[in-house]
Write a protein that holds these residues in place. Structure first.
Motif, mmCIF file in Angstrom:
data_model
loop_
_atom_site.group_PDB
_atom_site.id
_atom_site.type_symbol
_atom_site.label_atom_id
_atom_site.label_comp_id
_atom_site.label_asym_id
_atom_site.label_seq_id
_atom_site.Cartn_x
_atom_site.Cartn_y
_atom_site.Cartn_z
ATOM 1 N N VAL A 16 0.840 -1.206 0.000
ATOM 2 C CA VAL A 16 0.000 0.000 0.000
ATOM 3 C C VAL A 16 0.871 1.251 0.000
ATOM 4 O O VAL A 16 0.643 2.191 -0.764
ATOM 5 N N VAL A 17 1.887 1.270 0.840
ATOM 6 C CA VAL A 17 2.771 2.442 0.906
ATOM 7 C C VAL A 17 3.505 2.614 -0.423
ATOM 8 O O VAL A 17 3.630 3.727 -0.942
ATOM 9 N N TRP A 18 3.951 1.504 -1.001
ATOM 10 C CA TRP A 18 4.693 1.552 -2.260
ATOM 11 C C TRP A 18 3.814 2.108 -3.383
ATOM 12 O O TRP A 18 4.217 2.994 -4.133
ATOM 13 N N GLN A 19 2.598 1.576 -3.468
ATOM 14 C CA GLN A 19 1.677 2.063 -4.500
ATOM 15 C C GLN A 19 1.332 3.525 -4.257
ATOM 16 O O GLN A 19 1.180 4.305 -5.198
ATOM 17 N N GLY A 20 1.210 3.904 -3.000
ATOM 18 C CA GLY A 20 0.900 5.290 -2.674
ATOM 19 C C GLY A 20 1.992 6.224 -3.133
ATOM 20 O O GLY A 20 1.736 7.280 -3.706
ATOM 21 N N PHE A 21 3.243 5.826 -2.920
ATOM 22 C CA PHE A 21 4.368 6.647 -3.371
ATOM 23 C C PHE A 21 4.391 6.730 -4.887
ATOM 24 O O PHE A 21 4.688 7.780 -5.461
ATOM 25 N N LYS A 22 4.082 5.633 -5.574
ATOM 26 C CA LYS A 22 4.071 5.649 -7.042
ATOM 27 C C LYS A 22 3.031 6.635 -7.554
ATOM 28 O O LYS A 22 3.293 7.424 -8.461
ATOM 29 N N LEU A 23 1.834 6.601 -6.965
ATOM 30 C CA LEU A 23 0.778 7.525 -7.373
ATOM 31 C C LEU A 23 1.182 8.955 -7.061
ATOM 32 O O LEU A 23 0.953 9.861 -7.849
ATOM 33 N N PHE A 24 1.802 9.156 -5.893
ATOM 34 C CA PHE A 24 2.201 10.503 -5.476
ATOM 35 C C PHE A 24 3.252 11.063 -6.436
ATOM 36 O O PHE A 24 3.160 12.194 -6.883
ATOM 37 N N ASN A 25 4.234 10.256 -6.801
ATOM 38 C CA ASN A 25 5.273 10.721 -7.714
ATOM 39 C C ASN A 25 4.710 10.985 -9.102
ATOM 40 O O ASN A 25 5.101 11.935 -9.765
ATOM 41 N N ARG A 26 3.771 10.144 -9.551
ATOM 42 C CA ARG A 26 3.181 10.336 -10.871
ATOM 43 C C ARG A 26 2.364 11.627 -10.900
ATOM 44 O O ARG A 26 2.395 12.382 -11.860
ATOM 45 N N ALA A 27 1.662 11.903 -9.821
ATOM 46 C CA ALA A 27 0.840 13.115 -9.752
ATOM 47 C C ALA A 27 1.714 14.355 -9.812
ATOM 48 O O ALA A 27 1.318 15.379 -10.358
ATOM 49 N N LYS A 28 2.921 14.268 -9.244
ATOM 50 C CA LYS A 28 3.810 15.423 -9.270
ATOM 51 C C LYS A 28 4.372 15.650 -10.672
ATOM 52 O O LYS A 28 4.616 16.777 -11.060
ATOM 53 N N GLN A 29 4.601 14.568 -11.415
ATOM 54 C CA GLN A 29 5.239 14.696 -12.723
ATOM 55 C C GLN A 29 4.261 15.122 -13.807
ATOM 56 O O GLN A 29 4.624 15.844 -14.719
ATOM 57 N N VAL A 30 3.017 14.664 -13.727
ATOM 58 C CA VAL A 30 2.032 15.012 -14.752
ATOM 59 C C VAL A 30 1.709 16.503 -14.664
ATOM 60 O O VAL A 30 1.365 16.989 -13.602
ATOM 61 N N PRO A 31 1.841 17.234 -15.781
ATOM 62 C CA PRO A 31 1.514 18.662 -15.759
ATOM 63 C C PRO A 31 0.027 18.873 -15.538
ATOM 64 O O PRO A 31 -0.803 18.218 -16.153
ATOM 65 N N THR A 32 -0.278 19.779 -14.651
ATOM 66 C CA THR A 32 -1.678 20.048 -14.343
ATOM 67 C C THR A 32 -2.302 20.914 -15.423
ATOM 68 O O THR A 32 -1.630 21.722 -16.052
ATOM 69 N N LYS A 33 -3.591 20.752 -15.585
ATOM 70 C CA LYS A 33 -4.307 21.525 -16.601
ATOM 71 C C LYS A 33 -5.294 22.489 -15.961
ATOM 72 O O LYS A 33 -6.251 22.918 -16.568
#
Ligand SMILES: [Zn+2]
Length: 74
Positions: A16-33
């Motif tokens: 759960v923690v690992w997947q959470g970090f993956k989602l968190f890092n992906r959210a930071k990298q994707v440019p917001t619209k």
């Protein structure tokens, strides 16, 4: 002695923690619209300082504030 349920629970927490970090890092990298009305110059003014504040540690790869004390103990 570890019981089977404790091992399963520990593995579940790690996943759960690992997947959470993956989602968190992906959210930071994707440019917001959320700011479509901004011009390129306005975006550069806002994003450039933020990018310069973060510094990647060459030893552990963790991003930390530039100039701040950082220990590779994680
Ligand atoms: Zn480090």
């Amino acid at each position: 002695m570890l019981s089977f349920s404790k091992i399963i629970f520990t593995a579940l927490v790690i996943v759960v923690v690992w997947q959470g970090f993956k989602l968190f890092n992906r959210a930071k990298q994707v440019p917001t619209k959320d700011q479509p009305k901004q011009t390129r110059a306005q975006k550069n003014q806002q994003s450039a300082p933020a990018a310069q504040e973060m510094e990647k540690c060459p030893d552990c790869g963790v991003y930390h504030a530039e100039g701040s004390a950082h220990r590779c103990d994680a």
